[in-house]
Design a protein around this motif. Sequence first.
Motif, PDB file in Angstrom:
ATOM      1  N   LEU A  10      -7.787  13.941   5.589  1.00  0.00           N
ATOM      2  CA  LEU A  10      -8.845  13.597   4.640  1.00  0.00           C
ATOM      3  C   LEU A  10     -10.223  13.654   5.298  1.00  0.00           C
ATOM      4  CD1 LEU A  10      -8.817  10.960   1.866  1.00  0.00           C
ATOM      5  CD2 LEU A  10     -10.715  10.979   3.451  1.00  0.00           C
ATOM      6  N   LEU A  18       0.818  -1.221   0.000  1.00  0.00           N
ATOM      7  CA  LEU A  18       0.000   0.000   0.000  1.00  0.00           C
ATOM      8  C   LEU A  18       0.847   1.265   0.000  1.00  0.00           C
ATOM      9  CD1 LEU A  18      -2.895  -0.805   2.516  1.00  0.00           C
ATOM     10  CD2 LEU A  18      -2.962  -0.790   0.020  1.00  0.00           C
ATOM     11  N   GLU A  56     -10.765   2.390   7.086  1.00  0.00           N
ATOM     12  CA  GLU A  56     -10.329   1.442   6.057  1.00  0.00           C
ATOM     13  C   GLU A  56     -10.512   2.021   4.649  1.00  0.00           C
ATOM     14  OE1 GLU A  56     -11.202  -2.434   7.135  1.00  0.00           O
ATOM     15  OE2 GLU A  56     -10.051  -3.275   5.463  1.00  0.00           O
ATOM     16  N   ALA A  57     -11.682   2.568   4.402  1.00  0.00           N
ATOM     17  CA  ALA A  57     -11.940   3.146   3.078  1.00  0.00           C
ATOM     18  C   ALA A  57     -11.026   4.345   2.832  1.00  0.00           C
ATOM     19  CB  ALA A  57     -13.406   3.554   2.962  1.00  0.00           C
ATOM     20  N   ALA A  58     -10.849   5.189   3.836  1.00  0.00           N
ATOM     21  CA  ALA A  58     -10.048   6.399   3.651  1.00  0.00           C
ATOM     22  C   ALA A  58      -8.572   6.055   3.430  1.00  0.00           C
ATOM     23  CB  ALA A  58     -10.211   7.322   4.853  1.00  0.00           C
ATOM     24  N   ASP A  94     -10.391  17.696  -4.016  1.00  0.00           N
ATOM     25  CA  ASP A  94     -11.850  17.695  -3.853  1.00  0.00           C
ATOM     26  C   ASP A  94     -12.527  18.865  -4.557  1.00  0.00           C
ATOM     27  OD1 ASP A  94     -11.756  15.357  -2.468  1.00  0.00           O
ATOM     28  OD2 ASP A  94     -12.511  16.153  -0.569  1.00  0.00           O
ATOM     29  N   SER A 147      -3.803   5.710   0.066  1.00  0.00           N
ATOM     30  CA  SER A 147      -2.781   4.865  -0.551  1.00  0.00           C
ATOM     31  C   SER A 147      -2.795   5.023  -2.063  1.00  0.00           C
ATOM     32  CB  SER A 147      -3.038   3.409  -0.135  1.00  0.00           C
ATOM     33  OG  SER A 147      -2.635   2.524  -1.129  1.00  0.00           O
ATOM     34  N   GLN A 148      -4.000   4.963  -2.656  1.00  0.00           N
ATOM     35  CA  GLN A 148      -4.105   5.055  -4.104  1.00  0.00           C
ATOM     36  C   GLN A 148      -3.634   6.428  -4.603  1.00  0.00           C
ATOM     37  OE1 GLN A 148      -7.996   4.519  -6.640  1.00  0.00           O
ATOM     38  NE2 GLN A 148      -7.304   2.541  -5.906  1.00  0.00           N
ATOM     39  N   ARG A 149      -3.997   7.484  -3.872  1.00  0.00           N
ATOM     40  CA  ARG A 149      -3.611   8.825  -4.322  1.00  0.00           C
ATOM     41  C   ARG A 149      -2.113   9.077  -4.136  1.00  0.00           C
ATOM     42  NH1 ARG A 149      -7.939  11.926  -5.824  1.00  0.00           N
ATOM     43  NH2 ARG A 149      -9.947  11.577  -4.804  1.00  0.00           N
ATOM     44  N   ARG A 175     -13.397  16.181   4.681  1.00  0.00           N
ATOM     45  CA  ARG A 175     -14.664  15.596   4.198  1.00  0.00           C
ATOM     46  C   ARG A 175     -15.808  15.768   5.197  1.00  0.00           C
ATOM     47  NH1 ARG A 175     -12.739  11.473   0.453  1.00  0.00           N
ATOM     48  NH2 ARG A 175     -11.553  12.784  -0.984  1.00  0.00           N
ATOM     49  N   GLU A 176     -15.497  15.676   6.487  1.00  0.00           N
ATOM     50  CA  GLU A 176     -16.559  15.732   7.493  1.00  0.00           C
ATOM     51  C   GLU A 176     -16.944  17.156   7.853  1.00  0.00           C
ATOM     52  OE1 GLU A 176     -18.452  13.418   9.069  1.00  0.00           O
ATOM     53  OE2 GLU A 176     -17.652  11.900   7.729  1.00  0.00           O
ATOM     54  N   ASN A 228     -14.544   4.226  11.985  1.00  0.00           N
ATOM     55  CA  ASN A 228     -15.267   3.304  11.094  1.00  0.00           C
ATOM     56  C   ASN A 228     -15.070   3.676   9.621  1.00  0.00           C
ATOM     57  OD1 ASN A 228     -16.843   5.642  11.432  1.00  0.00           O
ATOM     58  ND2 ASN A 228     -18.691   4.568  10.803  1.00  0.00           N
ATOM     59  N   GLN A 229     -14.539   4.859   9.375  1.00  0.00           N
ATOM     60  CA  GLN A 229     -14.235   5.255   8.000  1.00  0.00           C
ATOM     61  C   GLN A 229     -12.770   5.017   7.627  1.00  0.00           C
ATOM     62  OE1 GLN A 229     -15.765   9.068   6.646  1.00  0.00           O
ATOM     63  NE2 GLN A 229     -17.061   9.222   8.436  1.00  0.00           N
ATOM     64  N   CYS A 255      -7.482   3.420   2.039  1.00  0.00           N
ATOM     65  CA  CYS A 255      -7.422   2.905   0.679  1.00  0.00           C
ATOM     66  C   CYS A 255      -7.301   4.066  -0.310  1.00  0.00           C
ATOM     67  CB  CYS A 255      -8.685   2.076   0.444  1.00  0.00           C
ATOM     68  SG  CYS A 255      -8.764   1.373  -1.171  1.00  0.00           S
ATOM     69  N   GLU A 256      -8.112   5.080  -0.113  1.00  0.00           N
ATOM     70  CA  GLU A 256      -8.030   6.245  -1.001  1.00  0.00           C
ATOM     71  C   GLU A 256      -6.681   6.951  -0.875  1.00  0.00           C
ATOM     72  OE1 GLU A 256     -11.221   9.136  -0.706  1.00  0.00           O
ATOM     73  OE2 GLU A 256     -10.047  10.583  -1.887  1.00  0.00           O
TER      74      GLU A 256
END
Lengths: 349, 349
Positions: free
Chosen positions: B143, B123, B299-301, B180, B306-308, B147-148, B296-297, B303-304
């Motif tokens: 992030l 990752l 894992e998804a964050a 964003d 890492s990809q970015r 976002r929040e 709870n967010q 992932c984003e």
Amino acid sequence: MRLTVTRVVLNSRPGNNGAPVAENFRLEEATLSADLADGDVLVRTLCLSVDPYMRCRMNEDTGVDYVTPWQLSECVDGGGVGVVESSRCGLCVEGDVVTSFNWPWQTRAVIKGSVLQKVDPKLVDGHLSYFLGAVGITGLTALLGVREKGHVTKGANQTMVVSGAAGACGSIAGQIGRLDGCVRVVGICGSDEKCRALVDDLGFSAAINYRQEDVPARLTECCPNGIDVYFDNVGGSISDAVITQMNSGSHVILCGQISQYNKDVPYPPPLSEETKETLRRKNITRERFTVLNYMNQAEAALCELSQRVQSGQINVLETVVNGIENMGDAFCSMMTGGNIGKQIIKISE
Amino acid sequence: MRLTVTRVVLNSRPGNNGAPVAENFRLEEATLSADLADGDVLVRTLCLSVDPYMRCRMNEDTGVDYVTPWQLSECVDGGGVGVVESSRCGLCVEGDVVTSFNWPWQTRAVIKGSVLQKVDPKLVDGHLSYFLGAVGITGLTALLGVREKGHVTKGANQTMVVSGAAGACGSIAGQIGRLDGCVRVVGICGSDEKCRALVDDLGFSAAINYRQEDVPARLTECCPNGIDVYFDNVGGSISDAVITQMNSGSHVILCGQISQYNKDVPYPPPLSEETKETLRRKNITRERFTVLNYMNQAEAALCELSQRVQSGQINVLETVVNGIENMGDAFCSMMTGGNIGKQIIKISE
């Protein structure tokens, strides 16, 4: 320049028994000006989605404030993906792949560019219909529903039950439950073929065919430590049976109630007194989950879904039919469980 | 078997002026039993993190309920990444890379496996310190904070200002703002070298050196349409200057207040009457953001992020020092802005 397009309009609303029929939809030809106004985009439709929530859009009053009713003799709309053929909007150019939740059921359309989302075909290895399902709003509903309302905890030896488990959302939700650490994920669905798909293709621990099997007995058998998380897509008697066997302090994720959508009842439909008493006595939470309230999490969650689909951690099932003339049939079939996984209608290549 | 390890303990709490000094920390040797109890894991520390929030852990009372004080003569802890040398926990095996928010400042340690997070070096392309920064809790803070609490909207022509912009969190937050959809992202930092890094390496639109420049005048110059989002890492007079120029209905993301951490004031520190009046009059939201409430967010964050990072959409800056003996210096240097990007201490290879 004018283009001839084919589209689907709402012909009538469902009759007294509430069940939608293909004749509620009507196919017609229309002409379209391809001379775009500033901000407009001409798109060619590639695939369209039919989803349970659309049933309430067939009523004059949808009963909820986040979706509007379809109007008689007007073009129906829903999730769609397509390709830009020409653009007078700075946000996309010819050849871009774009999606929208309000895509007209129409072979080509002129849409305001500002309501389209540009998507990257690489995220789905070119499998563009996934943008309507596993890497779109359906996947978001499953992933965010589990994360926001499920209280799944790694190492906590939890059991999840999913109803409507072979549907578009249930099939992803069960896999998220497994990936997030539930040691047992049990699906409830409506055919032996679906049961096999859940266990063999999607990694569910067990599956129950509610049309053939005794649901309470099979739940007891498949969930020896009770039920900690229930991802509910259906409501009605199946949900009563599941909730009866849930553990104290457990969680119902109220995602949908498809078994009740043809009835003239408010959403969410009222529970039986006995089920209400079980929730109260066992301190079980049951919170309505509406994905549109969590769209600030969409970008990160879609990234995770894309990565998990590409790596094979999430398998995607689809039922695909061809042709805009089959939209009505596809919708009605989906409402009675004719699909395995996401029901997709291919409109053009 | 017994192992000799080197560790850092809290030697004293900061004195009357509140500024931490290297002498608040003390290096010592200790011995460790490598005979593991059931569930234990022996880890070798690879990198450690120093972060502003740690300043409040130096006080007897941290002032907030989500972090505990460090105890005198006890081993200090914080974000860490390391490799498993042996394991009696089913969750990880020898060779796994693991992280924790409560990693002891110690060359090797025995830790309960259940509090470690196993991470995948792919990752971060093997750049393991990123798990403490851009693809770890710092990146999550940036992030999820944006976002929040930021209300950033594509196409809305928004301007974001970031204070502490060359720090670990600010440097990511500004890049998220740009990705964003903010059309203008302005950073405030403490040196010309940092200003250059923000603009040249991280894609900020402009940067202001608050030690050399007139912040209000430069903000007016750099933000011709006012300020819509303010990611605040510093508080104090810089924040007063920013808030004065914010638009009606705009949003302050209250992430940190490093300029106030050495003072004996509650968190978040009280605002001046004038700033409070500006917030009220212009209906500006200013909500405290605590990343631990949004895990709870994660894992998804991640992932984003890492990809970015891997695709180069987010650039990562780090200031790296070697050796556990430099932990105290590194912490104090970070607290006075000695770092560009994330301050990392390499403990072993």
